[in-house]
Design an enzyme around this catalytic site. Structure first.
Site, PDB file in Angstrom:
ATOM      1  N   LYS A   1      -8.785   4.380  -3.014  1.00  0.00           N
ATOM      2  CA  LYS A   1      -9.556   3.122  -2.987  1.00  0.00           C
ATOM      3  C   LYS A   1     -10.976   3.321  -3.481  1.00  0.00           C
ATOM      4  CE  LYS A   1      -6.783   0.859   0.537  1.00  0.00           C
ATOM      5  NZ  LYS A   1      -5.932   2.007   0.944  1.00  0.00           N
TER       6      LYS A   1
HETATM    7  P1  OMP Z   1       1.128   1.982   7.403  1.00  0.00           P
HETATM    8  O1  OMP Z   1       0.551   0.756   7.973  1.00  0.00           O
HETATM    9  O2  OMP Z   1       1.116   3.158   8.330  1.00  0.00           O
HETATM   10  O3  OMP Z   1       2.478   1.754   6.755  1.00  0.00           O
HETATM   11  O4  OMP Z   1       0.122   2.466   6.251  1.00  0.00           O
HETATM   12  C1  OMP Z   1      -0.237   1.663   5.189  1.00  0.00           C
HETATM   13  C2  OMP Z   1      -0.921   2.490   4.110  1.00  0.00           C
HETATM   14  O5  OMP Z   1      -1.179   1.625   3.000  1.00  0.00           O
HETATM   15  C3  OMP Z   1      -2.256   3.069   4.535  1.00  0.00           C
HETATM   16  O6  OMP Z   1      -2.468   4.275   3.831  1.00  0.00           O
HETATM   17  C4  OMP Z   1      -3.243   2.029   4.070  1.00  0.00           C
HETATM   18  O7  OMP Z   1      -4.519   2.564   3.797  1.00  0.00           O
HETATM   19  C5  OMP Z   1      -2.590   1.504   2.794  1.00  0.00           C
HETATM   20  N1  OMP Z   1      -2.920   0.099   2.450  1.00  0.00           N
HETATM   21  C6  OMP Z   1      -2.777  -0.901   3.391  1.00  0.00           C
HETATM   22  O8  OMP Z   1      -2.277  -0.689   4.501  1.00  0.00           O
HETATM   23  N2  OMP Z   1      -3.196  -2.173   3.100  1.00  0.00           N
HETATM   24  C7  OMP Z   1      -3.712  -2.498   1.876  1.00  0.00           C
HETATM   25  O9  OMP Z   1      -4.040  -3.659   1.660  1.00  0.00           O
HETATM   26  C8  OMP Z   1      -3.815  -1.517   0.901  1.00  0.00           C
HETATM   27  C9  OMP Z   1      -3.342  -0.238   1.175  1.00  0.00           C
HETATM   28  C10 OMP Z   1      -3.201   0.661   0.022  1.00  0.00           C
HETATM   29  O10 OMP Z   1      -4.016   0.583  -0.902  1.00  0.00           O
HETATM   30  O11 OMP Z   1      -2.230   1.402  -0.065  1.00  0.00           O
END
Ligand code: OMP
Length: 270
Positions: free
Chosen positions: A96
């Site tokens: 990011k």
């Molecule tokens: P879980 O919620 O554990 O499945 O993780 C989600 C992953 O996606 C984490 O690494 C977050 O930082 C990332 N993420 C989001 O959850 N929301 C977003 O809007 C964007 C991201 C991302 O860019 O991957």
């Protein structure tokens, strides 16, 4: 037009019959006992997860925060993890990044020339010149945050139509076919709006699992016209599986379950 990264991604989708991206977000305090006794617990943990889940994955997405939080050893674990993943499975650096152009150049070199990742997540907040250093890597994937999955997307993105503006801009910036959009699974009605604006930009969709996104709704709106062009990320839902018993068995079962759920949801749409 598909660039090298998106071609590689679709190859992995075909090979593993999967649109599941597995997030490698190790939380040091939660790493199970057997891995803690290894020289490099984060890498040992990731290696076991990668071995168990690669057949279900079209991509892996390490979020750099969890490695940086572990200091210099964490960065070493990240590098080892990236080097360990099969070259056939693309790696999305969830970093990011967002900064002025000259600094962004250094970030882009770090992600692509040092870590050799295939793609990166970036924030569009600083505008086009801040993204140019990434976009200049024409063979890589540049996933621009468009509609994030967290509650705070209601602060700026949605009320100010920033998700719409970002999608429109990315359509213009995508001259090399190397752009994607990050669109969270927690707000499918807005995801639909983004898909209407950007019909042929691939989506990276986090928010399924721990964040409670609605997979069926997401799959109703996410695919491009030809049914391709999206991947679904699950991190904690796979690497922190619920239940009792052998940890890696539970990780494998969780990956298999999400892999299957995506197929079932797709079939229900048909
Ligand atoms: P879980 O919620 O554990 O499945 O993780 C989600 C992953 O996606 C984490 O690494 C977050 O930082 C990332 N993420 C989001 O959850 N929301 C977003 O809007 C964007 C991201 C991302 O860019 O991957």
């Amino acid at each position: 037009m598909k660039n090298l990264f998106f071609y590689k991604l679709e190859e992995a989708v075909r090979t593993n019959n999967s649109r599941l991206c597995i997030g490698l977000d190790p939380r040091v305090d939660d790493i199970p006992a057997p891995f803690c006794n290894e020289d490099d617990p984060i890498f040992a943990f990731n290696k076991a997860i990668i071995d168990a889940t690669s057949p279900f994955a079209c991509a892996f997405k390490p979020n750099f925060a969890f490695y940086e939080a572990a200091g210099i050893e964490g960065i070493t674990s990240l590098k080892k993890t990236i080097d360990y993943i099969s070259p056939e499975i693309p790696i999305i650096a969830d970093a990011k990044r967002s900064d002025i152009g000259s600094t962004a150049e250094a970030y882009a070199q770090s992600i692509f020339d040092y870590f050799h990742c295939d793609a990166v997540t970036v924030s569009p907040y600083l505008g086009e010149d801040s993204l140019a250093p990434y976009l200049n890597f024409k063979d890589k994937g540049i996933f621009v945050l468009c509609l994030t999955s967290n509650p705070g997307s209601m602060d700026f993105q949605i009320p100010n139509d920033l998700h719409i503006q970002v999608a429109q801009k990315v359509m213009r910036w995508n001259t090399a076919g190397n752009c994607g959009l990050v669109v969270g699974a927690t707000k499918p009605e807005y995801l639909k709006i983004v898909r209407d604006i950007a019909p042929d930009i691939p989506f990276l969709i986090p928010g399924i699992g721990a964040q409670g996104g609605d997979l069926e709704k997401v799959l109703e709106f996410a695919p491009q016209g030809d049914g391709t062009g999206y991947i679904i990320n699950v991190s904690r839902g796979i690497t922190q599986p619920s239940g009792e018993g052998d940890f890696i068995t539970r990780v494998t079962e969780a990956a298999a379950r999400y892999h299957k759920l995506i197929h079932i949801a797709k079939e229900n749409m048909a």
